[in-house]
Design a protein around this motif. Structure first.
Motif, PDB file in Angstrom:
ATOM      1  N   THR A 180      50.013  34.409  49.390  1.00  0.00           N
ATOM      2  CA  THR A 180      49.196  33.581  48.556  1.00  0.00           C
ATOM      3  C   THR A 180      47.909  33.291  49.074  1.00  0.00           C
ATOM      4  OG1 THR A 180      51.119  33.037  47.491  1.00  0.00           O
ATOM      5  CG2 THR A 180      49.042  31.694  46.953  1.00  0.00           C
TER       6      THR A 180
ATOM      7  N   ALA B 102      45.630  36.205  50.308  1.00  0.00           N
ATOM      8  CA  ALA B 102      45.582  37.484  49.176  1.00  0.00           C
ATOM      9  C   ALA B 102      45.753  38.865  49.863  1.00  0.00           C
ATOM     10  CB  ALA B 102      43.866  37.064  48.915  1.00  0.00           C
TER      11      ALA B 102
ATOM     12  N   LYS C 128      45.348  40.500  43.505  1.00  0.00           N
ATOM     13  CA  LYS C 128      44.693  39.747  42.618  1.00  0.00           C
ATOM     14  C   LYS C 128      44.821  38.345  42.280  1.00  0.00           C
ATOM     15  CE  LYS C 128      44.128  44.383  40.167  1.00  0.00           C
ATOM     16  NZ  LYS C 128      44.372  45.083  39.007  1.00  0.00           N
ATOM     17  N   THR C 129      43.782  37.685  41.759  1.00  0.00           N
ATOM     18  CA  THR C 129      44.042  36.355  41.385  1.00  0.00           C
ATOM     19  C   THR C 129      45.164  35.926  40.552  1.00  0.00           C
ATOM     20  OG1 THR C 129      41.575  36.220  41.371  1.00  0.00           O
ATOM     21  CG2 THR C 129      42.671  34.022  40.647  1.00  0.00           C
ATOM     22  N   TRP C 130      45.622  36.461  39.590  1.00  0.00           N
ATOM     23  CA  TRP C 130      46.559  36.134  38.836  1.00  0.00           C
ATOM     24  C   TRP C 130      48.010  36.346  39.454  1.00  0.00           C
ATOM     25  CZ3 TRP C 130      50.794  39.349  37.375  1.00  0.00           C
ATOM     26  CH2 TRP C 130      50.452  40.868  37.277  1.00  0.00           C
ATOM     27  N   GLN C 131      48.025  37.355  40.343  1.00  0.00           N
ATOM     28  CA  GLN C 131      49.219  37.806  41.292  1.00  0.00           C
ATOM     29  C   GLN C 131      49.088  36.463  42.243  1.00  0.00           C
ATOM     30  OE1 GLN C 131      47.690  41.828  42.448  1.00  0.00           O
ATOM     31  NE2 GLN C 131      49.339  42.796  41.320  1.00  0.00           N
ATOM     32  N   ARG C 132      47.963  36.144  42.610  1.00  0.00           N
ATOM     33  CA  ARG C 132      48.071  34.862  43.660  1.00  0.00           C
ATOM     34  C   ARG C 132      48.824  33.707  43.071  1.00  0.00           C
ATOM     35  NH1 ARG C 132      42.634  34.256  47.075  1.00  0.00           N
ATOM     36  NH2 ARG C 132      43.822  32.653  48.282  1.00  0.00           N
ATOM     37  N   LEU C 133      48.522  33.431  41.810  1.00  0.00           N
ATOM     38  CA  LEU C 133      48.935  32.225  41.203  1.00  0.00           C
ATOM     39  C   LEU C 133      50.746  32.463  40.828  1.00  0.00           C
ATOM     40  CD1 LEU C 133      48.503  29.678  39.744  1.00  0.00           C
ATOM     41  CD2 LEU C 133      48.052  31.167  37.606  1.00  0.00           C
TER      42      LEU C 133
END
Length: 733
Positions: free
Chosen positions: A670, A673, A680-685
């Motif tokens: 996370t 990245a 991607k950003t949503w995957q990090r979340l």
């Protein structure tokens, strides 16, 4: 510290031969900028004093034990005398156009030897009186012939030492006065505490001389701490001392009834304060393990550890960064401070990290985070673990076992951070011809024997002192099998090194004892406990967060030992009062005291690393905070999952250990990245949520976290099947 320059400079054009060693000079003694470098008879004198000081502890701990309080008083006095002999209070003359002080300032300093010597002479006279049958000394004699001359001489000499500039090869007169003052303080306290008057401390019947000796002793401890550890701990101690008299006028929970001068100071230099748990530990376990570390250094084991780390991890992507993790973990076992660990290994690993592509900021941050982790690595865990054993009464072996999973998680987190960054930026490892052959180093694996003997002796039931002594002796014996054999000369050098190395930690522990004394005598710790209890009524998580902030705040700018000792006195009792197990509460505080070394804005380990990398100190501390992020989450895992500290059944411990490990990997992904490829950003979340689920430690949250982790794993494998390959990494970087 004069380490060997970068051994790889120009290695791109070098002949492809395999070096026997990469690391040299890791075991060299660190010479601080304010340390005197004697020559001639003075070098012999103070070297002999350091050898005698270290030998005194070995003999007292193993052969001829002294009465407890007397032993601790001598322990502190020896460190004060050696400390003032070796460390100056200001800059040296002759450096950067600094002129030597005028002769008249020297004569004023020598004149102060008269009151200091007179106070010391009065100690001898008092001894004669008590030997002649006197039950106590006339208070007027104690005040006018001992107390006032001593306080005047010590105070004036401290002030003069801030301005008196002497060349680096000579002792300055004000420091000679301070050495005599330390002798007078120790002599008086040993004399009085050897009589029934010892029981009168803290009462109206206590001899006034105890208070004067304690005040002078406190001033000496604070001044030596300033010289060897900086101003942070001194300022915090001064605030606590000011609270003793300002407290009665403060509003709310900070107010207390107040203490008189005699009642406070007559108790401060007892086992309630300066001679309490911190000095108890520094005079036994810490000094013994410093001697052990000095013997390892003398036999060049540190060089071997770092070369072993290069051979084991150097060829992996971002190799030098991974070497720094292994090397700092190994060196952390024989090095008592995070910043000291940075200096000893970082001077080699940071330039190499920069060479393979890490920015200076990242290189310094990785070394700072890894070196800080050395303080939580069993079996030695820095000095704080010994203090934890002393305060809690929990056997040291249990503490070392409990620390195992959290230490693994911390280093795994730093490793994953490093690996993902290396993959994201397409960094290479070191070439085969740049690192030593593992097979060659494996033939010298016997150099690990002293540490193995230490661990084995501890778990066979030997006392920590006996185990440490056996390990020290084994270090000398094992050296005979290596090229760096230890004869009489090398053993004396190791003892001299141990005496010198011990000064900082002893001063810090004694100074922390002042703060502990204030906390126990004023009751401010109990008021903090009631505050935490009130917060826990609202939310236990809020109480833990507040405890974390206080522990980090108290630890900023302080060595690990002092940071933990102070936080354990203020915060740990409050956590225990809200229902947390003592082991969990103290580990919670210990971890945050340790990571204060990489917590902005005052991060000693990060600042030391920035000095080597040449990058901005504050930016390095922010980056090291990010790299060591797991250390700020792991302590909360103790609370929600005591099985992390081996508190529970084996199935519970195994489940929590495995899921927490996976959670830490997701957390590193996370932050960086990167997983098998860019994230991607949503995957990090989603990764962050999955990491938190597994870190929390509940059965249902573990299942949910595992499901999220498995889905992300399959998704990343499908998108980046060769995720870790250099081609994928380069294209994404």
């Amino acid at each position: 510290m004069n380490h060997t320059p970068d051994p790889h400079k120009g290695s791109e054009d070098a002949a492809p031969h395999v070096p026997d060693t990469v690391a040299e000079g890791v075991d060299e003694e660190i010479v601080e900028s304010n340390r005197r470098l004697y020559v001639g008879w003075q070098w012999l004198l103070f070297g002999a004093l350091a050898i005698i000081y270290a030998t005194f502890h070995l003999v007292s701990l193993n052969v001829y034990p002294m009465e407890t309080w007397s032993f601790r008083i001598v322990h502190i006095a020896g460190a004060l005398i050696l400390g003032f002999a070796l460390y100056t209070g200001t800059r040296f003359a002759g450096e950067a156009s600094v002129r030597q002080s005028p002769p008249w300032l020297g004569w004023i300093s020598y004149a102060l030897l008269i009151p200091a010597g007179y106070a010391l002479f009065q100690v001898w006279r008092m001894n004669q009186m008590i030997a002649g049958g006197a039950m106590r000394i006339d208070p007027a004699i104690e005040a006018w012939h001992f107390g006032y001359p001593l306080i005047f001489a010590v105070s004036a000499a401290i002030l003069l030492s801030w301005t008196y500039r002497q060349v680096r090869e000579r002792l300055s007169p004000p420091d000679l006065v301070l050495m005599v003052g330390a002798l007078a303080v120790a002599g008086y306290l040993i004399l009085i505490f050897s009589t029934p008057l010892r029981a009168s401390t803290g009462t109206a019947f206590a001899p006034i001389g105890i208070s004067y000796a304690a005040l002078a002793g406190s001033l000496l401890i604070l001044e030596l701490t300033r010289r060897v550890a900086g101003l942070a701990l001194v300022v915090i101690s001064a605030i606590f001392l000011a609270y003793v008299w300002a407290g009665p006028y403060l509003p709310g929970f900070l107010g207390y009834p107040g203490l008189s001068f005699n009642r406070f100071f007559s108790q401060l230099y007892t086992d309630t304060g300066i001679l309490g748990p911190t000095t108890a530990v520094s005079s036994t376990y810490i000094i013994l393990f410093i001697i052990f570390a000095a013997f390892l250094q003398a036999s060049k084991v540190g060089d071997y550890f770092v070369n072993f780390a290069f051979a084991a991890a150097g060829r992996a992507r971002g190799g030098p960064a991974k070497v720094s993790i292994f090397a700092s973990g190994l060196m952390g076992m024989i090095n008592g401070t995070s910043a000291g660990n940075v200096v000893s290994t970082g001077s080699l690993t940071i330039p190499l990290m920069k060479k393979v592509g890490y920015p200076g900021r990242s290189a310094g941050a990785i070394e700072a985070a890894a070196s800080t982790g050395g303080q939580i690595m069993p079996p030695i865990m820095g000095a704080g673990a010994f203090i934890m054993a002393e305060i809690t009464g929990i056997p040291y072996t249990e503490i070392a076992v409990a620390a195992l999973i959290p230490a693994i998680l911390y280093f795994l987190s730093v490793y994953c951070m490093v690996d993902f960054e290396a993959a994201r930026k397409g960094m290479r490892g070191m070439r085969k011809d740049e690192i030593p052959l593992f097979s060659k180093l494996a033939k010298q694996v016997y150099l690990f024997a002293p540490i193995i003997i230490l661990i084995a002796a501890l778990f066979m039931g030997y006392s920590v002192i006996r185990a440490g002594t056996l390990a020290t002796a084994s270090a000398a014996v094992v050296s005979w099998l290596s090229p760096n054999k230890m004869g009489i000369r090398e053993i004396l050098k190791a003892l001299q090194l141990a005496g010198t190395m011990s000064i900082q930690i002893i001063a810090v522990c004694a100074c922390a004892g002042i703060i502990v004394g204030v906390i126990s005598l004023t009751g401010v710790g109990a008021r903090f406990s009631s505050l935490l209890l009130g917060l826990a009524g609202v939310s236990q998580l809020l109480a833990l967060f507040f405890a974390m902030c206080i522990s980090i705040l108290l630890g900023m700018g302080m060595p690990t030992t002092a940071a933990y000792a102070v936080a354990a006195s203020v915060v740990a009792p409050g956590l225990i009062n809200i229902g947390i197990q003592p082991l969990v509460a103290h580990f919670f505080v210990f971890y945050f005291a340790v990571v204060s070394a990489i917590t902005p804005p005052v991060a000693l380990a990060s600042y030391a690393a920035a000095g080597i990398s040449g990058d901005n100190a504050m930016a390095t501390s922010v980056t090291s905070f990010k790299v060591g992020l797991a250390a700020f989450i792991v302590p909360f895992m103790f609370f929600y999952s005591p099985a992390m500290l081996m508190e529970g059944t084996w199935p519970q411990i195994l489940r929590v250990g495995v899921t927490a490990t996976l959670g830490i990997v997701l957390l590193a992904g996370t932050v960086q990245a990167w997983f098998f490829g860019p994230v991607k950003t949503w995957q990090r979340l989603v990764m962050f949520v999955g990491a938190m689920f597994m870190i929390y430690g509940g059965i249902y949250t573990d299942v949910a976290g595992l499901a999220i982790g498995a889905a992300l794993f399959m998704m990343q494998r499908k998108l980046h099947g060769g995720g870790g390959s250099p081609q994928a990494a380069t294209s994404s970087g």
